[in-house]
Scaffold this active site. Sequence first.
Site, PDB file in Angstrom:
ATOM      1  N   GLU A  94       0.828  -1.173  -0.080  1.00 24.87           N
ATOM      2  CA  GLU A  94       0.052  -0.100  -0.009  1.00 24.87           C
ATOM      3  C   GLU A  94       0.916   1.243  -0.035  1.00 24.87           C
ATOM      4  O   GLU A  94       1.020   1.702  -0.905  1.00 24.87           O
ATOM      5  CB  GLU A  94      -0.838  -0.011   1.355  1.00 24.87           C
ATOM      6  CG  GLU A  94      -2.026   0.960   1.158  1.00 24.87           C
ATOM      7  CD  GLU A  94      -3.009   0.529   2.066  1.00 24.87           C
ATOM      8  OE1 GLU A  94      -4.275   1.578   2.108  1.00 24.87           O
ATOM      9  OE2 GLU A  94      -3.123  -0.434   2.775  1.00 24.87           O
ATOM     10  N   GLU A 147      -1.957   0.507  13.338  1.00 22.63           N
ATOM     11  CA  GLU A 147      -3.078   0.810  12.864  1.00 22.63           C
ATOM     12  C   GLU A 147      -4.285   0.561  13.611  1.00 22.63           C
ATOM     13  O   GLU A 147      -5.145   1.442  13.705  1.00 22.63           O
ATOM     14  CB  GLU A 147      -3.225   0.243  11.462  1.00 22.63           C
ATOM     15  CG  GLU A 147      -4.376   0.433  10.547  1.00 22.63           C
ATOM     16  CD  GLU A 147      -4.327  -0.198   9.206  1.00 22.63           C
ATOM     17  OE1 GLU A 147      -4.963   0.225   8.433  1.00 22.63           O
ATOM     18  OE2 GLU A 147      -3.495  -1.341   9.125  1.00 22.63           O
TER      19      GLU A 147
END
Length: 873
Positions: free
Chosen positions: A463, A745
């Site tokens: 990502e 996260e």
Amino acid sequence: MTAPVRDDLAPSPIRFEHLGPNVLGIGERRPRLSWTRPIHPDRAAAVSCELRVADAGEEAVFVLTGSAGVLEPWPAQDLTSGERRSLQVRVVFDDGTVSRWSPPSFVEAGLLEAGEWVGSFVGAPTTSSAEPPPVVRRIYEVHGEVVRARLRSSAHGLYTVTVDGAPIDDALLEPGWQSYHHRLRYRTHDLTRCAREGRLTIGALLADGWYRGRLGFPLIAREEVYGSRLGFLAQLELDFSDGRREVHGTDGSWEWRSGPVRTAGLYDGETWDARLDVDWTSADGWRPVTVHEAPSARLVAPSAPPVRATETLAAQRIWTSPAGRTLVDFGQNLVGWLRVRVDGPAGTRIGLRHAEVLEDGELGTRPLRTASAEDSLVLDGRGATTWEPRFTYHGFRYVEVTGWPGEGPDAGALEAVVVHSDMTRTGWFSCSDPLLNRLHENVVWAMRGNFVDIPTDCPQRDERLGWTGDIAVFAPTATYLYDCAGLLGSWLEDLSAEQKEDGTVPYFVPELPVPDDVRHLPGLDPRPAAVWGDAAVIVPMALYEATADAGLLERQYPSMCAWVEQVQRLAGAERVWDTGFQFGDWLDPSAPADDPAAGRTDPAFVATAYFARSARLLAEAAEVLGWHEDARRWAALADEVVRALRRRFLDDRSGLLLRPSQTAYALALHFDLLPSRLRARAGAELVRLVRADGHRIGTGFVGTPVVLHALSAVGAHDDAYSLLRQTEAPSWLYAVRMGATTIWERWDSMLPDGSIHPGEMTSFNHYAFGAVADWMHQNIGGLRRTAPGWSEFVVAPRPHEDITEGATAHLSPHGRIAVSWRAADDVLTVEVQVPVGTRALLDLPGAAPEHVGAGTHVRTAAIRSRSERSTAW
């Protein structure tokens, strides 16, 4: 009469724009100037500054009265392409003395006109990333004495320039990632010492990088997003002592060949075959290049420092895993790669596989998804080799080593190289609680790992995109910890370039195209989304507040307006934004693992609250720029939105929010969305919700940065501390207790039993929840900015009974601001360092507020025990 000189006083070297002193190849004709002024020991005030500007043949002195030394206008004639000036500054005091001149700083312009470029991109004829990336070169014959030599370079893809076989400098991952369709950065190198009479070999190694390599998470992943052919662009400029000037651009006279880099991907890693290392002077194997197109995107000089290796870490432990694998622990989750020192037979292949965590005693690679994150080195058998990759990077703490010759590596054979944009550190924090110190260090490491040319969401998996929502909530913390104005300013240029005609801001910048077959899925088709799109307004304002750079604000103003105007259309006459996809309070811990947007807070409330916030910030921006009619219009719109929010989401009878949550009340309080008569009631409700959750986190991306601020704003400091210092999941310190060395996260990216969260989206290095450091700086450290560029600030530490010491410091545009305090025997002792050009308000418990100017100040105040500080909640 000559004024007496104070040899003990001198300003700092002059800095240019947001680049620091000594800038080669700046893209501005009139770069702005900054410096810090010294504190006169006898309290004499500065009345003016003198600027000495010199070029090769002339010198001029300019007198500046009332100068703060922050982004001062360029005083001399405009720079022309390649022109170099040397600048110094000194301060004139009201006692008749002057400081010494600052050390000289130089600034040299790059190429300021597009027509001054003469070269084209050159490379191999192949257009397939399946082929090894090429190296290119040209051997120049230099005839005569060179007095000045410049090389300007860029590439489609990543590149490393070599001069006579050696890397030209320590910049990495050049030219970085930008919106290549709109602009392409180039860098200027000084080759004067290298360009002697005789042969001069200029070369470059190329790799796919962001230009041609695989980008994006699986649903949108693509290769060749920007183009299919790697190409090198360079221009060599030689000035001779006899007045001759030669300019050579990359053209058909260059050559190419295959080199030692066999594969190089940002996600998958780099393979280097030392047996194929390049002999830059040999004629063997070199073929004529293919000349590609001339530059079509705008070539721009960099406005931020390059990516560099900033630190190395030694291996802390090497052992054999339960499965018999050789594992290495570097003690810190970091971003970069390994540097290895090894000797072995030719053809020996050494593999280095990276991961952030362990699971069941082995590398925990599932969070990487499809990213291989593995580097390989093939030895040439010619003796000891020291090698590190240059065209990839990894997020890791642990490495699995395979193929090492002999008995395996020892600690001296491996070191981790920390890589990120080489920003200047500007913020520090410490206190007497070691867990909070580790939490703050985790925030710093998470920022370092995710500021690799652009602000990314994560550095390890497939990502690593410039998600706008992450930086929208983290920008105040980022600008305190590091001087990131150049990096974020550059990123904002891409945001403006990628912004749609209707004002839509992509979810991530630079934008990646979304394939048609998945465009219908929520969160993939770039549509307006609150917070993420609000980055167009929030980030420029955060930079302005940190630096007082109104020029950046003016440049971004059209983009800011376009976003707010679009939300105005979407909200319609009702002024409530309740349509379309929203991320909501992303990753609220109550949301299902497979639906991070499904939190407790009404997405329409979040969207409307941010609509009001951005309209208010836009009004402030217009006022700063002197556009008063615009300011009144945006302020009126903000008022309309606030009234609409109250009508829709506030219960008339109870005065409470219809859909209560920690995030909803935190936003309502922090953004000042409620009538003043209801603030105390709302504060009590927020405290009730926090206590009902056992002082565990009940917020996601949106609420987490503001919930502690909201609690403190209503006097609930003990509840704010209890929420911050909670160690059970979900909490900030749960991750610390589980051994985290960066911000996760998810609140529970690792479960209590040591297994990785089952969600497909699980990173151990995300900075968004690290926005809590902003509260730590202001309330534990006690330092809060109250005017743009830190010209005014408040010192207001709020001690807690279990935290007896605190300190924070910030390197402001005016100089270093520092606060340290100690609480003992019911007495609070505070020391404050105030730089010239600023004013501090001391707001200590139980003491009358006091304004102080430049200098070091020590104050004491009586503090009460916790039982005496009981709250009314």
